[in-house]
Design an enzyme around this catalytic site. Structure first.
Site, PDB file in Angstrom:
ATOM      1  N   HIS A  87     -16.834 -33.819 -17.993  1.00  0.00           N
ATOM      2  CA  HIS A  87     -16.419 -35.179 -18.341  1.00  0.00           C
ATOM      3  C   HIS A  87     -16.277 -35.990 -17.059  1.00  0.00           C
ATOM      4  CE1 HIS A  87     -14.455 -38.445 -20.493  1.00  0.00           C
ATOM      5  NE2 HIS A  87     -13.710 -38.563 -19.409  1.00  0.00           N
ATOM      6  N   ASP A 166      -6.096 -40.637 -30.872  1.00  0.00           N
ATOM      7  CA  ASP A 166      -6.491 -41.222 -29.598  1.00  0.00           C
ATOM      8  C   ASP A 166      -7.248 -42.536 -29.796  1.00  0.00           C
ATOM      9  OD1 ASP A 166      -7.010 -41.296 -26.696  1.00  0.00           O
ATOM     10  OD2 ASP A 166      -9.078 -41.117 -27.392  1.00  0.00           O
ATOM     11  N   ARG A 173      -3.692 -49.578 -26.461  1.00  0.00           N
ATOM     12  CA  ARG A 173      -3.485 -49.665 -25.005  1.00  0.00           C
ATOM     13  C   ARG A 173      -4.359 -50.741 -24.394  1.00  0.00           C
ATOM     14  NH1 ARG A 173      -5.216 -44.050 -23.418  1.00  0.00           N
ATOM     15  NH2 ARG A 173      -5.039 -44.867 -21.321  1.00  0.00           N
ATOM     16  N   SER A 188      -5.381 -38.653 -23.380  1.00  0.00           N
ATOM     17  CA  SER A 188      -6.488 -39.223 -24.159  1.00  0.00           C
ATOM     18  C   SER A 188      -7.777 -38.437 -23.908  1.00  0.00           C
ATOM     19  CB  SER A 188      -6.658 -40.694 -23.750  1.00  0.00           C
ATOM     20  OG  SER A 188      -7.889 -41.207 -24.161  1.00  0.00           O
ATOM     21  N   LYS A 192      -9.475 -34.995 -26.586  1.00  0.00           N
ATOM     22  CA  LYS A 192     -10.825 -34.947 -27.161  1.00  0.00           C
ATOM     23  C   LYS A 192     -11.582 -33.722 -26.659  1.00  0.00           C
ATOM     24  CE  LYS A 192     -11.077 -39.180 -25.814  1.00  0.00           C
ATOM     25  NZ  LYS A 192     -11.312 -40.543 -25.403  1.00  0.00           N
TER      26      LYS A 192
END
Ligand code: URA
Length: 428
Positions: A87, A166, A173, A188, A192
Protein backbone atom coordinates in the site's frame (compact mmCIF):
# COMPACT_ATOMS: atom_id res chain seq x y z
CA UNK A 1 -35.58 -1.77 21.09
CA UNK A 2 -32.22 -2.75 22.54
CA UNK A 3 -30.79 -0.36 25.12
CA UNK A 4 -27.56 1.26 23.97
CA UNK A 5 -24.74 0.54 26.46
CA UNK A 6 -23.08 3.97 26.26
CA UNK A 7 -23.95 7.63 25.85
CA UNK A 8 -21.96 9.06 22.95
CA UNK A 9 -21.74 12.47 24.64
CA UNK A 10 -19.86 10.87 27.57
CA UNK A 11 -17.41 9.33 25.10
CA UNK A 12 -16.87 12.65 23.31
CA UNK A 13 -16.26 14.36 26.68
CA UNK A 14 -13.72 11.67 27.62
CA UNK A 15 -11.74 12.26 24.43
CA UNK A 16 -12.16 16.03 24.65
CA UNK A 17 -10.63 15.92 28.15
CA UNK A 18 -7.69 13.75 26.97
CA UNK A 19 -9.04 10.54 28.51
CA UNK A 20 -8.69 7.02 27.13
CA UNK A 21 -11.64 5.09 25.67
CA UNK A 22 -12.10 1.42 26.50
CA UNK A 23 -12.28 -1.39 23.95
CA UNK A 24 -16.01 -1.77 24.61
CA UNK A 25 -16.64 1.95 24.14
CA UNK A 26 -14.73 2.09 20.84
CA UNK A 27 -16.35 -1.07 19.48
CA UNK A 28 -19.78 0.30 20.31
CA UNK A 29 -19.03 3.78 18.93
CA UNK A 30 -17.91 2.50 15.51
CA UNK A 31 -20.80 0.09 15.23
CA UNK A 32 -23.36 2.67 16.39
CA UNK A 33 -22.00 5.23 13.92
CA UNK A 34 -22.10 2.74 11.05
CA UNK A 35 -25.73 1.85 11.72
CA UNK A 36 -26.69 5.52 12.03
CA UNK A 37 -27.41 5.68 15.79
CA UNK A 38 -24.50 8.05 16.42
CA UNK A 39 -25.05 11.14 14.27
CA UNK A 40 -22.51 12.73 11.91
CA UNK A 41 -22.23 15.84 14.10
CA UNK A 42 -21.39 13.69 17.13
CA UNK A 43 -18.79 11.74 15.21
CA UNK A 44 -17.39 15.03 13.87
CA UNK A 45 -16.85 16.20 17.44
CA UNK A 46 -15.20 12.88 18.25
CA UNK A 47 -12.84 12.97 15.25
CA UNK A 48 -11.87 16.53 16.08
CA UNK A 49 -11.14 15.53 19.70
CA UNK A 50 -8.99 12.67 18.35
CA UNK A 51 -7.29 15.05 15.92
CA UNK A 52 -6.43 17.45 18.74
CA UNK A 53 -5.64 15.01 21.55
CA UNK A 54 -4.46 11.85 19.78
CA UNK A 55 -5.08 8.27 20.82
CA UNK A 56 -3.19 5.63 22.78
CA UNK A 57 -1.84 2.66 20.81
CA UNK A 58 -4.48 0.42 22.38
CA UNK A 59 -7.24 2.78 21.27
CA UNK A 60 -5.90 2.86 17.69
CA UNK A 61 -5.84 -0.96 17.67
CA UNK A 62 -9.40 -1.10 19.01
CA UNK A 63 -10.56 1.45 16.44
CA UNK A 64 -8.99 -0.56 13.60
CA UNK A 65 -10.51 -3.84 14.79
CA UNK A 66 -13.90 -2.19 15.29
CA UNK A 67 -13.86 -0.88 11.71
CA UNK A 68 -12.90 -4.32 10.37
CA UNK A 69 -15.80 -5.84 12.32
CA UNK A 70 -18.34 -3.67 10.47
CA UNK A 71 -17.75 -5.57 7.21
CA UNK A 72 -16.57 -8.76 5.56
CA UNK A 73 -13.07 -10.19 5.73
CA UNK A 74 -11.40 -12.16 2.97
CA UNK A 75 -9.26 -15.23 3.43
CA UNK A 76 -6.66 -16.71 1.12
CA UNK A 77 -6.09 -19.86 3.14
CA UNK A 78 -7.15 -22.16 0.30
CA UNK A 79 -4.94 -20.54 -2.30
CA UNK A 80 -1.92 -22.76 -1.82
CA UNK A 81 0.60 -19.91 -2.13
CA UNK A 82 1.75 -17.08 0.10
CA UNK A 83 0.03 -13.70 -0.26
CA UNK A 84 1.63 -10.31 -0.01
CA UNK A 85 0.33 -6.84 -0.74
CA UNK A 86 1.62 -3.30 -0.85
CA UNK A 87 0.00 0.00 0.00
CA UNK A 88 1.29 3.45 -0.88
CA UNK A 89 0.09 6.58 0.87
CA UNK A 90 0.13 8.16 -2.59
CA UNK A 91 2.19 10.60 -4.56
CA UNK A 92 2.81 12.28 -7.89
CA UNK A 93 3.76 9.87 -10.68
CA UNK A 94 3.41 6.93 -8.28
CA UNK A 95 2.69 4.07 -10.68
CA UNK A 96 4.77 1.51 -8.77
CA UNK A 97 1.89 -0.92 -8.20
CA UNK A 98 1.69 -1.54 -11.95
CA UNK A 99 5.13 -3.09 -12.45
CA UNK A 100 5.40 -4.31 -8.84
CA UNK A 101 2.37 -6.63 -8.66
CA UNK A 102 3.31 -8.74 -11.73
CA UNK A 103 7.00 -8.68 -10.77
CA UNK A 104 6.32 -10.17 -7.33
CA UNK A 105 3.73 -12.60 -8.72
CA UNK A 106 6.30 -13.90 -11.22
CA UNK A 107 7.98 -15.54 -8.18
CA UNK A 108 4.90 -17.64 -7.42
CA UNK A 109 3.59 -15.30 -4.71
CA UNK A 110 -0.04 -14.11 -4.87
CA UNK A 111 -0.54 -10.34 -4.91
CA UNK A 112 -4.17 -9.38 -4.18
CA UNK A 113 -4.06 -5.65 -4.83
CA UNK A 114 -7.38 -4.01 -4.04
CA UNK A 115 -7.01 -0.45 -5.24
CA UNK A 116 -8.85 2.83 -5.45
CA UNK A 117 -9.36 5.74 -7.75
CA UNK A 118 -7.56 9.04 -7.54
CA UNK A 119 -8.90 12.08 -5.79
CA UNK A 120 -7.08 15.42 -5.98
CA UNK A 121 -3.49 15.58 -7.15
CA UNK A 122 -2.50 11.95 -6.46
CA UNK A 123 -3.51 9.52 -9.17
CA UNK A 124 -5.44 6.30 -8.71
CA UNK A 125 -4.10 2.94 -9.84
CA UNK A 126 -7.46 1.92 -11.34
CA UNK A 127 -7.67 5.14 -13.36
CA UNK A 128 -4.26 4.43 -14.84
CA UNK A 129 -5.08 0.83 -15.78
CA UNK A 130 -8.41 1.85 -17.30
CA UNK A 131 -6.46 3.57 -20.09
CA UNK A 132 -5.79 0.06 -21.44
CA UNK A 133 -8.57 -0.75 -23.94
CA UNK A 134 -10.95 -3.38 -22.58
CA UNK A 135 -9.42 -3.58 -19.07
CA UNK A 136 -12.00 -4.04 -16.32
CA UNK A 137 -11.50 -2.92 -12.69
CA UNK A 138 -14.52 -4.70 -11.22
CA UNK A 139 -14.24 -8.44 -10.64
CA UNK A 140 -16.59 -10.87 -8.93
CA UNK A 141 -15.21 -12.75 -5.92
CA UNK A 142 -14.91 -15.91 -8.03
CA UNK A 143 -13.00 -14.09 -10.79
CA UNK A 144 -10.72 -12.51 -8.20
CA UNK A 145 -9.78 -15.84 -6.59
CA UNK A 146 -9.45 -17.63 -9.94
CA UNK A 147 -7.03 -14.98 -11.24
CA UNK A 148 -5.01 -15.05 -8.03
CA UNK A 149 -4.62 -18.79 -8.47
CA UNK A 150 -3.77 -18.75 -12.18
CA UNK A 151 -1.88 -15.48 -12.78
CA UNK A 152 -0.94 -14.61 -9.21
CA UNK A 153 -1.44 -10.85 -9.58
CA UNK A 154 -4.78 -9.04 -9.45
CA UNK A 155 -5.25 -5.29 -9.34
CA UNK A 156 -8.95 -4.55 -9.03
CA UNK A 157 -11.51 -2.30 -7.36
CA UNK A 158 -12.01 -2.79 -3.63
CA UNK A 159 -15.65 -3.63 -2.96
CA UNK A 160 -17.55 -1.56 -0.41
CA UNK A 161 -17.85 -4.63 1.82
CA UNK A 162 -14.42 -4.23 3.47
CA UNK A 163 -14.53 -2.04 6.60
CA UNK A 164 -17.61 -0.02 5.51
CA UNK A 165 -17.25 2.14 8.65
CA UNK A 166 -14.11 3.55 7.09
CA UNK A 167 -15.92 4.76 3.97
CA UNK A 168 -18.44 6.65 6.09
CA UNK A 169 -15.84 8.01 8.50
CA UNK A 170 -13.44 9.05 5.74
CA UNK A 171 -16.17 11.05 3.97
CA UNK A 172 -16.91 12.79 7.28
CA UNK A 173 -13.22 13.54 7.96
CA UNK A 174 -12.89 14.97 4.47
CA UNK A 175 -15.46 17.69 5.19
CA UNK A 176 -14.51 18.40 8.81
CA UNK A 177 -10.77 19.08 8.55
CA UNK A 178 -9.84 15.88 10.37
CA UNK A 179 -8.15 13.82 7.66
CA UNK A 180 -4.58 14.43 8.83
CA UNK A 181 -4.79 12.73 12.25
CA UNK A 182 -2.32 9.83 12.49
CA UNK A 183 -4.64 7.53 14.53
CA UNK A 184 -7.41 8.07 11.98
CA UNK A 185 -5.20 7.62 8.89
CA UNK A 186 -3.49 4.54 10.30
CA UNK A 187 -6.74 2.83 11.32
CA UNK A 188 -8.39 3.77 8.01
CA UNK A 189 -5.64 2.27 5.85
CA UNK A 190 -4.94 -0.75 8.03
CA UNK A 191 -8.59 -1.71 8.58
CA UNK A 192 -9.00 -2.19 4.83
CA UNK A 193 -5.68 -4.01 4.42
CA UNK A 194 -6.24 -6.36 7.37
CA UNK A 195 -9.83 -7.08 6.26
CA UNK A 196 -8.46 -7.95 2.83
CA UNK A 197 -6.72 -10.90 4.46
CA UNK A 198 -3.20 -10.67 3.05
CA UNK A 199 -0.59 -12.55 5.10
CA UNK A 200 2.07 -9.89 4.53
CA UNK A 201 2.01 -6.19 3.73
CA UNK A 202 4.64 -3.68 2.64
CA UNK A 203 3.77 -0.03 3.17
CA UNK A 204 5.26 2.76 1.07
CA UNK A 205 4.84 5.75 3.36
CA UNK A 206 5.69 8.94 1.52
CA UNK A 207 6.84 12.33 2.77
CA UNK A 208 7.65 15.59 1.00
CA UNK A 209 5.89 18.23 -1.06
CA UNK A 210 3.83 15.81 -3.19
CA UNK A 211 2.87 13.52 -0.32
CA UNK A 212 -0.13 13.41 1.90
CA UNK A 213 2.18 13.99 4.88
CA UNK A 214 4.99 16.46 4.17
CA UNK A 215 7.10 16.10 7.32
CA UNK A 216 9.45 13.05 7.44
CA UNK A 217 9.09 12.75 11.25
CA UNK A 218 5.27 12.59 10.99
CA UNK A 219 5.46 10.07 8.16
CA UNK A 220 7.75 7.91 10.33
CA UNK A 221 5.23 8.11 13.17
CA UNK A 222 2.47 7.08 10.74
CA UNK A 223 4.61 4.19 9.46
CA UNK A 224 5.38 2.99 13.01
CA UNK A 225 1.72 3.13 13.96
CA UNK A 226 0.65 1.15 10.89
CA UNK A 227 3.40 -1.46 11.24
CA UNK A 228 2.36 -2.02 14.86
CA UNK A 229 -1.30 -2.36 13.86
CA UNK A 230 -0.38 -4.92 11.20
CA UNK A 231 1.68 -6.96 13.64
CA UNK A 232 -1.04 -6.84 16.31
CA UNK A 233 -3.43 -8.32 13.73
CA UNK A 234 -1.01 -11.08 12.73
CA UNK A 235 -0.11 -9.53 9.34
CA UNK A 236 3.66 -9.41 8.69
CA UNK A 237 4.16 -5.71 8.02
CA UNK A 238 7.14 -3.57 6.96
CA UNK A 239 7.23 0.07 5.84
CA UNK A 240 9.63 2.03 3.64
CA UNK A 241 9.76 5.81 4.07
CA UNK A 242 10.13 7.31 0.63
CA UNK A 243 10.74 10.74 -0.79
CA UNK A 244 7.98 12.54 -2.68
CA UNK A 245 9.58 15.96 -3.08
CA UNK A 246 10.12 15.31 -6.80
CA UNK A 247 7.68 13.47 -9.13
CA UNK A 248 8.40 9.77 -9.42
CA UNK A 249 9.65 8.88 -12.90
CA UNK A 250 9.01 10.94 -16.02
CA UNK A 251 5.28 10.33 -16.55
CA UNK A 252 2.46 11.94 -14.56
CA UNK A 253 -1.04 11.01 -15.71
CA UNK A 254 -2.74 7.76 -16.65
CA UNK A 255 -1.91 6.28 -20.09
CA UNK A 256 1.62 7.70 -19.94
CA UNK A 257 2.15 6.07 -16.52
CA UNK A 258 1.07 2.72 -17.98
CA UNK A 259 3.57 3.24 -20.81
CA UNK A 260 6.35 3.98 -18.29
CA UNK A 261 5.42 0.92 -16.19
CA UNK A 262 5.69 -1.28 -19.29
CA UNK A 263 9.17 0.18 -19.91
CA UNK A 264 10.17 -0.93 -16.40
CA UNK A 265 8.73 -4.40 -17.04
CA UNK A 266 10.79 -4.52 -20.24
CA UNK A 267 13.97 -3.97 -18.22
CA UNK A 268 14.23 -0.18 -18.83
CA UNK A 269 12.44 2.83 -17.37
CA UNK A 270 13.54 5.77 -15.20
CA UNK A 271 16.10 4.98 -12.48
CA UNK A 272 13.93 6.12 -9.54
CA UNK A 273 10.91 4.04 -10.61
CA UNK A 274 13.15 1.00 -11.06
CA UNK A 275 14.87 1.55 -7.68
CA UNK A 276 11.61 1.80 -5.76
CA UNK A 277 9.98 -1.10 -7.62
CA UNK A 278 12.96 -3.32 -6.82
CA UNK A 279 13.17 -2.22 -3.17
CA UNK A 280 9.47 -2.87 -2.56
CA UNK A 281 9.56 -6.18 -4.45
CA UNK A 282 12.48 -7.34 -2.28
CA UNK A 283 10.56 -6.47 0.89
CA UNK A 284 7.42 -8.24 -0.32
CA UNK A 285 9.30 -11.35 -1.40
CA UNK A 286 11.29 -11.46 1.85
CA UNK A 287 8.02 -11.42 3.83
CA UNK A 288 6.74 -14.20 1.55
CA UNK A 289 9.78 -16.36 2.38
CA UNK A 290 12.03 -15.52 -0.60
CA UNK A 291 14.68 -13.14 0.77
CA UNK A 292 17.18 -14.03 -1.96
CA UNK A 293 14.89 -13.69 -4.99
CA UNK A 294 16.71 -12.17 -7.98
CA UNK A 295 14.26 -9.39 -8.68
CA UNK A 296 16.37 -7.60 -11.32
CA UNK A 297 16.63 -10.81 -13.36
CA UNK A 298 12.84 -11.13 -13.53
CA UNK A 299 12.65 -7.62 -15.02
CA UNK A 300 15.44 -8.28 -17.52
CA UNK A 301 14.44 -11.75 -18.74
CA UNK A 302 10.75 -11.05 -19.42
CA UNK A 303 9.20 -13.09 -16.57
CA UNK A 304 7.61 -10.02 -14.98
CA UNK A 305 6.39 -8.83 -18.41
CA UNK A 306 4.78 -12.21 -19.11
CA UNK A 307 2.87 -11.95 -15.81
CA UNK A 308 1.83 -8.37 -16.64
CA UNK A 309 0.42 -9.48 -19.99
CA UNK A 310 -1.47 -12.36 -18.38
CA UNK A 311 -2.79 -10.06 -15.63
CA UNK A 312 -4.07 -7.45 -18.11
CA UNK A 313 -5.57 -10.06 -20.46
CA UNK A 314 -7.33 -11.87 -17.57
CA UNK A 315 -9.24 -8.65 -16.87
CA UNK A 316 -10.29 -8.14 -20.50
CA UNK A 317 -7.47 -5.78 -21.45
CA UNK A 318 -5.39 -5.97 -24.61
CA UNK A 319 -1.74 -5.57 -23.60
CA UNK A 320 -0.80 -4.83 -27.22
CA UNK A 321 -3.47 -2.20 -27.90
CA UNK A 322 -2.43 1.40 -28.54
CA UNK A 323 -3.00 3.62 -25.50
CA UNK A 324 -5.20 6.72 -25.84
CA UNK A 325 -3.40 9.69 -27.39
CA UNK A 326 -4.04 13.31 -26.33
CA UNK A 327 -5.80 15.73 -28.65
CA UNK A 328 -3.41 18.58 -27.81
CA UNK A 329 0.11 18.83 -26.43
CA UNK A 330 2.21 21.83 -25.42
CA UNK A 331 5.96 21.78 -24.83
CA UNK A 332 7.65 23.97 -22.21
CA UNK A 333 11.33 24.68 -22.87
CA UNK A 334 14.30 25.84 -20.77
CA UNK A 335 14.76 29.60 -20.74
CA UNK A 336 18.49 29.38 -19.91
CA UNK A 337 21.50 27.06 -19.99
CA UNK A 338 22.31 25.31 -16.70
CA UNK A 339 21.20 22.48 -14.44
CA UNK A 340 17.57 21.66 -13.63
CA UNK A 341 17.77 22.67 -9.97
CA UNK A 342 14.21 22.05 -8.77
CA UNK A 343 11.06 20.21 -9.83
CA UNK A 344 8.47 20.29 -7.06
CA UNK A 345 6.13 17.30 -6.99
CA UNK A 346 2.96 18.98 -5.70
CA UNK A 347 2.60 21.65 -8.44
CA UNK A 348 3.30 19.07 -11.15
CA UNK A 349 0.64 16.83 -9.63
CA UNK A 350 -1.84 19.71 -9.53
CA UNK A 351 -1.01 20.70 -13.12
CA UNK A 352 -1.56 17.12 -14.38
CA UNK A 353 -4.84 17.06 -12.48
CA UNK A 354 -5.94 20.36 -14.06
CA UNK A 355 -5.04 19.00 -17.50
CA UNK A 356 -7.67 16.32 -16.86
CA UNK A 357 -5.62 13.40 -15.48
CA UNK A 358 -7.37 13.55 -12.09
CA UNK A 359 -10.81 14.30 -10.75
CA UNK A 360 -12.13 16.95 -8.39
CA UNK A 361 -15.25 14.99 -7.39
CA UNK A 362 -15.69 11.24 -6.96
CA UNK A 363 -18.14 11.02 -9.85
CA UNK A 364 -16.01 12.94 -12.43
CA UNK A 365 -14.41 10.99 -15.29
CA UNK A 366 -10.65 11.22 -15.87
CA UNK A 367 -9.06 11.90 -19.26
CA UNK A 368 -6.77 8.98 -19.85
CA UNK A 369 -4.40 10.72 -22.23
CA UNK A 370 -4.06 13.90 -20.14
CA UNK A 371 -0.97 14.54 -18.04
CA UNK A 372 2.65 15.59 -18.19
CA UNK A 373 5.75 13.94 -19.64
CA UNK A 374 8.94 15.22 -18.03
CA UNK A 375 12.01 15.37 -20.27
CA UNK A 376 14.52 16.28 -17.55
CA UNK A 377 14.97 15.45 -13.86
CA UNK A 378 16.72 17.56 -11.19
CA UNK A 379 20.47 17.42 -11.73
CA UNK A 380 20.20 17.07 -15.53
CA UNK A 381 22.11 19.63 -17.61
CA UNK A 382 19.82 21.58 -19.95
CA UNK A 383 20.39 24.15 -22.68
CA UNK A 384 18.21 27.12 -23.56
CA UNK A 385 15.30 26.06 -25.78
CA UNK A 386 15.52 22.39 -24.79
CA UNK A 387 12.15 20.79 -23.91
CA UNK A 388 11.71 20.47 -20.13
CA UNK A 389 8.27 18.86 -20.16
CA UNK A 390 5.22 18.34 -22.37
CA UNK A 391 1.66 18.86 -21.18
CA UNK A 392 -1.15 16.79 -22.72
CA UNK A 393 -4.87 17.39 -22.62
CA UNK A 394 -8.08 16.81 -24.55
CA UNK A 395 -9.26 20.35 -23.82
CA UNK A 396 -6.69 23.06 -24.71
CA UNK A 397 -8.42 25.61 -22.46
CA UNK A 398 -6.84 23.67 -19.58
CA UNK A 399 -3.24 24.59 -20.49
CA UNK A 400 -3.43 28.02 -18.89
CA UNK A 401 -4.58 26.76 -15.48
CA UNK A 402 -1.94 24.03 -15.56
CA UNK A 403 0.78 26.60 -16.30
CA UNK A 404 -0.48 28.72 -13.39
CA UNK A 405 0.03 25.75 -11.06
CA UNK A 406 3.58 25.33 -12.38
CA UNK A 407 4.68 28.89 -11.69
CA UNK A 408 7.83 28.68 -9.56
CA UNK A 409 7.68 24.86 -9.52
CA UNK A 410 10.91 24.35 -11.46
CA UNK A 411 14.12 26.33 -11.72
CA UNK A 412 17.33 26.26 -13.71
CA UNK A 413 20.50 27.03 -11.73
CA UNK A 414 24.05 25.86 -11.16
CA UNK A 415 23.36 22.78 -9.03
CA UNK A 416 20.32 20.73 -8.08
CA UNK A 417 18.65 21.37 -4.71
CA UNK A 418 19.34 18.60 -2.21
CA UNK A 419 16.02 16.85 -1.54
CA UNK A 420 17.58 13.76 0.07
CA UNK A 421 17.55 10.11 -0.94
CA UNK A 422 14.58 8.33 -2.54
CA UNK A 423 14.38 5.71 0.21
CA UNK A 424 14.94 7.49 3.50
CA UNK A 425 14.15 4.79 6.04
CA UNK A 426 12.58 1.48 6.95
CA UNK A 427 10.28 0.49 9.79
CA UNK A 428 9.73 -3.12 10.84
N1 URA B 1 -5.94 6.75 2.73
C1 URA B 1 -6.91 6.10 3.41
O1 URA B 1 -7.38 5.06 3.00
N2 URA B 1 -7.33 6.65 4.58
C2 URA B 1 -6.83 7.79 5.08
O2 URA B 1 -7.25 8.20 6.12
C3 URA B 1 -5.84 8.44 4.35
C4 URA B 1 -5.40 7.90 3.18
Amino acid sequence: MAVEPFDVVDLIRTKRDKGVLTTEQITWLVDAYTRGYVADEQMSAMTMAIFLNGMERTEIRDLTLAMIATGETLSFDGLGKPTTDKHSTGGVGDKITLPLAPLVASFGVAVPQLSGRGLGHTGGTLDKLESIPGWRAKLSNDEFYAQLKSVGAVICAAGSGLAPADGKLYALRDITGTVEAIPLIASSIMSKKIAEGTAALVLDVKFGSGAFMQDPARSRELAETMVQLGKDAGTKTVALLTNMNVPLGLAIGNANEVRESVEVLAGGGPADVVELTIALAREMLALAGQPDADVEAALKDGRAMDTWRAMIAAQGGDPDAALPAPRESQVVTADADGVLAAQAALPFGIAAWRLGAGRARKEDPVHHAAGIDLHAKPGDRVTKGQPLFTMHTDEPARFERALEALEGAYRIGDTADDVGPLIAGRVD
